[in-house]
Design an enzyme around this catalytic site. Sequence first.
Site, PDB file in Angstrom:
ATOM      1  N   PHE A 219       5.842   9.327  -3.858  1.00 49.91           N
ATOM      2  CA  PHE A 219       4.769   8.454  -3.380  1.00 49.91           C
ATOM      3  C   PHE A 219       3.492   9.286  -3.261  1.00 49.91           C
ATOM      4  O   PHE A 219       3.439  10.242  -2.501  1.00 49.91           O
ATOM      5  CB  PHE A 219       5.177   7.909  -2.012  1.00 49.91           C
ATOM      6  CG  PHE A 219       4.403   6.719  -1.541  1.00 49.91           C
ATOM      7  CD1 PHE A 219       5.008   5.480  -1.435  1.00 49.91           C
ATOM      8  CD2 PHE A 219       3.066   6.825  -1.192  1.00 49.91           C
ATOM      9  CE1 PHE A 219       4.303   4.371  -0.973  1.00 49.91           C
ATOM     10  CE2 PHE A 219       2.349   5.725  -0.736  1.00 49.91           C
ATOM     11  CZ  PHE A 219       2.980   4.493  -0.631  1.00 49.91           C
ATOM     12  N   GLN A 226      -7.130   9.369   0.284  1.00 47.32           N
ATOM     13  CA  GLN A 226      -6.184   9.345   1.412  1.00 47.32           C
ATOM     14  C   GLN A 226      -6.893   9.005   2.725  1.00 47.32           C
ATOM     15  O   GLN A 226      -8.107   9.083   2.819  1.00 47.32           O
ATOM     16  CB  GLN A 226      -5.503  10.725   1.552  1.00 47.32           C
ATOM     17  CG  GLN A 226      -4.521  11.000   0.424  1.00 47.32           C
ATOM     18  CD  GLN A 226      -3.978  12.424   0.420  1.00 47.32           C
ATOM     19  OE1 GLN A 226      -4.252  13.204   1.316  1.00 47.32           O
ATOM     20  NE2 GLN A 226      -3.219  12.764  -0.605  1.00 47.32           N
ATOM     21  N   GLY A 229      -5.919   3.998   4.482  1.00 46.96           N
ATOM     22  CA  GLY A 229      -4.973   2.898   4.653  1.00 46.96           C
ATOM     23  C   GLY A 229      -4.279   2.450   3.373  1.00 46.96           C
ATOM     24  O   GLY A 229      -3.411   1.568   3.414  1.00 46.96           O
ATOM     25  N   GLU A 254      13.610   8.746  -0.902  1.00 45.52           N
ATOM     26  CA  GLU A 254      14.158  10.063  -1.232  1.00 45.52           C
ATOM     27  C   GLU A 254      13.403  11.167  -0.485  1.00 45.52           C
ATOM     28  O   GLU A 254      12.176  11.277  -0.620  1.00 45.52           O
ATOM     29  CB  GLU A 254      14.021  10.285  -2.751  1.00 45.52           C
ATOM     30  CG  GLU A 254      14.591  11.597  -3.208  1.00 45.52           C
ATOM     31  CD  GLU A 254      14.547  11.729  -4.724  1.00 45.52           C
ATOM     32  OE1 GLU A 254      14.404  10.712  -5.434  1.00 45.52           O
ATOM     33  OE2 GLU A 254      14.641  12.867  -5.193  1.00 45.52           O
ATOM     34  N   ASN A 257       8.835  13.343   3.561  1.00 44.84           N
ATOM     35  CA  ASN A 257       8.300  14.436   4.384  1.00 44.84           C
ATOM     36  C   ASN A 257       7.753  13.833   5.680  1.00 44.84           C
ATOM     37  O   ASN A 257       7.791  12.616   5.889  1.00 44.84           O
ATOM     38  CB  ASN A 257       7.251  15.253   3.615  1.00 44.84           C
ATOM     39  CG  ASN A 257       6.068  14.420   3.167  1.00 44.84           C
ATOM     40  OD1 ASN A 257       5.868  13.304   3.642  1.00 44.84           O
ATOM     41  ND2 ASN A 257       5.262  14.944   2.273  1.00 44.84           N
ATOM     42  N   ARG A 266       5.740   3.670  11.125  1.00 44.18           N
ATOM     43  CA  ARG A 266       4.693   2.795  11.656  1.00 44.18           C
ATOM     44  C   ARG A 266       4.763   1.409  11.005  1.00 44.18           C
ATOM     45  O   ARG A 266       4.727   0.391  11.676  1.00 44.18           O
ATOM     46  CB  ARG A 266       3.327   3.443  11.409  1.00 44.18           C
ATOM     47  CG  ARG A 266       2.264   2.963  12.310  1.00 44.18           C
ATOM     48  CD  ARG A 266       0.986   3.811  12.316  1.00 44.18           C
ATOM     49  NE  ARG A 266       1.053   5.092  11.680  1.00 44.18           N
ATOM     50  CZ  ARG A 266       0.520   5.358  10.483  1.00 44.18           C
ATOM     51  NH1 ARG A 266      -0.083   4.408   9.811  1.00 44.18           N
ATOM     52  NH2 ARG A 266       0.584   6.579   9.973  1.00 44.18           N
TER      53      ARG A 266
HETATM   54  N1  ACO Z   1      -9.750   5.620   8.703  1.00 40.08           N
HETATM   55  C1  ACO Z   1      -9.167   6.745   9.187  1.00 40.08           C
HETATM   56  N2  ACO Z   1      -7.840   6.947   9.147  1.00 40.08           N
HETATM   57  C2  ACO Z   1      -7.086   5.998   8.620  1.00 40.08           C
HETATM   58  C3  ACO Z   1      -7.624   4.800   8.113  1.00 40.08           C
HETATM   59  C4  ACO Z   1      -9.018   4.629   8.175  1.00 40.08           C
HETATM   60  N3  ACO Z   1      -9.606   3.536   7.718  1.00 40.08           N
HETATM   61  N4  ACO Z   1      -6.615   4.045   7.649  1.00 40.08           N
HETATM   62  C5  ACO Z   1      -5.488   4.741   7.855  1.00 40.08           C
HETATM   63  N5  ACO Z   1      -5.777   5.906   8.465  1.00 40.08           N
HETATM   64  C6  ACO Z   1      -4.857   6.945   8.895  1.00 40.08           C
HETATM   65  C7  ACO Z   1      -3.510   6.414   9.308  1.00 40.08           C
HETATM   66  O1  ACO Z   1      -3.488   5.984  10.657  1.00 40.08           O
HETATM   67  C8  ACO Z   1      -2.672   7.636   9.095  1.00 40.08           C
HETATM   68  O2  ACO Z   1      -2.864   8.516  10.181  1.00 40.08           O
HETATM   69  P1  ACO Z   1      -1.784   9.622  10.606  1.00 40.08           P
HETATM   70  O3  ACO Z   1      -1.615  10.526   9.405  1.00 40.08           O
HETATM   71  O4  ACO Z   1      -2.418  10.315  11.763  1.00 40.08           O
HETATM   72  O5  ACO Z   1      -0.543   8.884  10.961  1.00 40.08           O
HETATM   73  C9  ACO Z   1      -3.258   8.270   7.881  1.00 40.08           C
HETATM   74  O6  ACO Z   1      -4.573   7.751   7.756  1.00 40.08           O
HETATM   75  C10 ACO Z   1      -2.481   8.021   6.608  1.00 40.08           C
HETATM   76  O7  ACO Z   1      -2.215   6.629   6.434  1.00 40.08           O
HETATM   77  P2  ACO Z   1      -2.673   5.879   5.116  1.00 40.08           P
HETATM   78  O8  ACO Z   1      -4.137   5.984   4.939  1.00 40.08           O
HETATM   79  O9  ACO Z   1      -2.075   4.533   5.143  1.00 40.08           O
HETATM   80  O10 ACO Z   1      -1.910   6.737   4.004  1.00 40.08           O
HETATM   81  P3  ACO Z   1      -2.566   7.529   2.778  1.00 40.08           P
HETATM   82  O11 ACO Z   1      -3.230   6.575   1.874  1.00 40.08           O
HETATM   83  O12 ACO Z   1      -3.352   8.671   3.278  1.00 40.08           O
HETATM   84  O13 ACO Z   1      -1.238   8.041   2.076  1.00 40.08           O
HETATM   85  C11 ACO Z   1       0.417   9.756   1.763  1.00 40.08           C
HETATM   86  C12 ACO Z   1      -0.288   8.834   2.761  1.00 40.08           C
HETATM   87  C13 ACO Z   1       1.095   8.931   0.695  1.00 40.08           C
HETATM   88  C14 ACO Z   1       1.473  10.584   2.511  1.00 40.08           C
HETATM   89  C15 ACO Z   1      -0.682  10.675   1.139  1.00 40.08           C
HETATM   90  O14 ACO Z   1      -1.215  11.479   2.137  1.00 40.08           O
HETATM   91  C16 ACO Z   1      -0.164  11.550   0.007  1.00 40.08           C
HETATM   92  O15 ACO Z   1      -0.070  11.125  -1.123  1.00 40.08           O
HETATM   93  N6  ACO Z   1       0.141  12.824   0.354  1.00 40.08           N
HETATM   94  C17 ACO Z   1       0.545  13.834  -0.640  1.00 40.08           C
HETATM   95  C18 ACO Z   1       1.896  13.522  -1.248  1.00 40.08           C
HETATM   96  C19 ACO Z   1       2.963  13.224  -0.227  1.00 40.08           C
HETATM   97  O16 ACO Z   1       3.142  13.963   0.743  1.00 40.08           O
HETATM   98  N7  ACO Z   1       3.703  12.115  -0.465  1.00 40.08           N
HETATM   99  C20 ACO Z   1       4.851  11.727   0.329  1.00 40.08           C
HETATM  100  C21 ACO Z   1       6.023  12.597  -0.011  1.00 40.08           C
HETATM  101  S1  ACO Z   1       7.550  11.908   0.471  1.00 40.08           S
HETATM  102  C22 ACO Z   1       7.927  10.849  -0.799  1.00 40.08           C
HETATM  103  O17 ACO Z   1       7.315  10.867  -1.835  1.00 40.08           O
HETATM  104  C23 ACO Z   1       9.039   9.885  -0.584  1.00 40.08           C
END
Ligand code: ACO
Length: 319
Positions: A219, A226, A229, A254, A257, A266
């Site tokens: 994912f 990032q 949301g 799978e 992390n 959440r």
């Molecule tokens: N303003 C500020 N913060 C926000 C907003 C906003 N408008 N919307 C959401 N957020 C916050 C959320 O509350 C969350 O906060 P938290 O980290 O403190 O809990 C954080 O942003 C992340 O939430 P999202 O925005 O919904 O997620 P994002 O689009 O950033 O994607 C992901 C998350 C997929 C983990 C991304 O960071 C990523 O790709 N990381 C690198 C790869 C990775 O680690 N992938 C997962 C591996 S595990 C697997 O693949 C099964």
Amino acid sequence: MSILDFKPEAWTVSANDALKISLVSENAVQFSPSFTYPIYGDAEQIFGYKDLVIHLVFDSVTFKPFVNVKFSDKLKEDAEDVIGKLLKFLPEGDVIVKDEEKWVDAFQEEQKQFSFPSDDYKVSQYNKNGDEFVVYKQNITNHFCKKLHRRVQIFVLLFIEAASYIDENDQNWEIFWLFNKATKQCIGFVTTYKYWKYLGAEQFDQSKELKYRAKISQFIVFPPYQHEGHGSILYNTIVDLWLKDNNLLEVTVEDPNEMFDDLRDRNDLERLEREKFFDTVPDNKIIDEQWIEDQRKKHKLEKRQFSRLIEMILLHRKS
Ligand code: ACO
């Protein structure tokens, strides 16, 4: 050369610092990888250069790759082949090396031809901060999917620990793509897998359709997009689609992390709250195992995740 130049450290750099990834639109957004060990070895160090910068650049729509390398000094005999090592993980014959003008021409030409998959593949669309985003689901054998996936798959090595490339000849892989509808930029992608489940001869003969478990494997929301949301919306889009499918028995993930566990918890908790599940969890110290199993199956959640959620609901109730 100074005396310091005879020390190996003088010619050793961190691969995670040296590799710079860029997504280019009107502006370029540059960021560093979380991991480079699959490409440059377990120590994530590169030997033989001073002031090394390896540029791995993609245009943000087609992800046509471009690679270049800059350094102030290089050991003639011992320097690692930094470009060669990187090219092994990029689509063969598709990468433009060093010739930036050729790369710009190539991706601009491709962008003119670029169009989204047809609406048959469209899963959902949403508006966020005034922009429209669209999610498509495609089988890995689909031409558009295979081409784009070959270009972006390096991101799983660079950002997900212990990730490896999926088998693009295995038809059980499906990819969800998230795009910005107006700019056509790819915002992220998710690889998913279907495990067909054999439920015994009797059920197999009776039901025309096979049942399956679905797995979210890799994912990714690309770093510039990032924390807006998108990850949560994409996760819910996939899970909602699967929950509606009568042939799907269970949603699994799978090796999530910590960041993904947070996102998943959440969103699963929010869904269970919307479905008024919280109030149905018994107050007993030991909850009946059959009840847990029935509810778990109803909500199509895997054991570990369902136990975590129940625990969180009970903690929330106490607080
Ligand atoms: N303003 C500020 N913060 C926000 C907003 C906003 N408008 N919307 C959401 N957020 C916050 C959320 O509350 C969350 O906060 P938290 O980290 O403190 O809990 C954080 O942003 C992340 O939430 P999202 O925005 O919904 O997620 P994002 O689009 O950033 O994607 C992901 C998350 C997929 C983990 C991304 O960071 C990523 O790709 N990381 C690198 C790869 C990775 O680690 N992938 C997962 C591996 S595990 C697997 O693949 C099964």
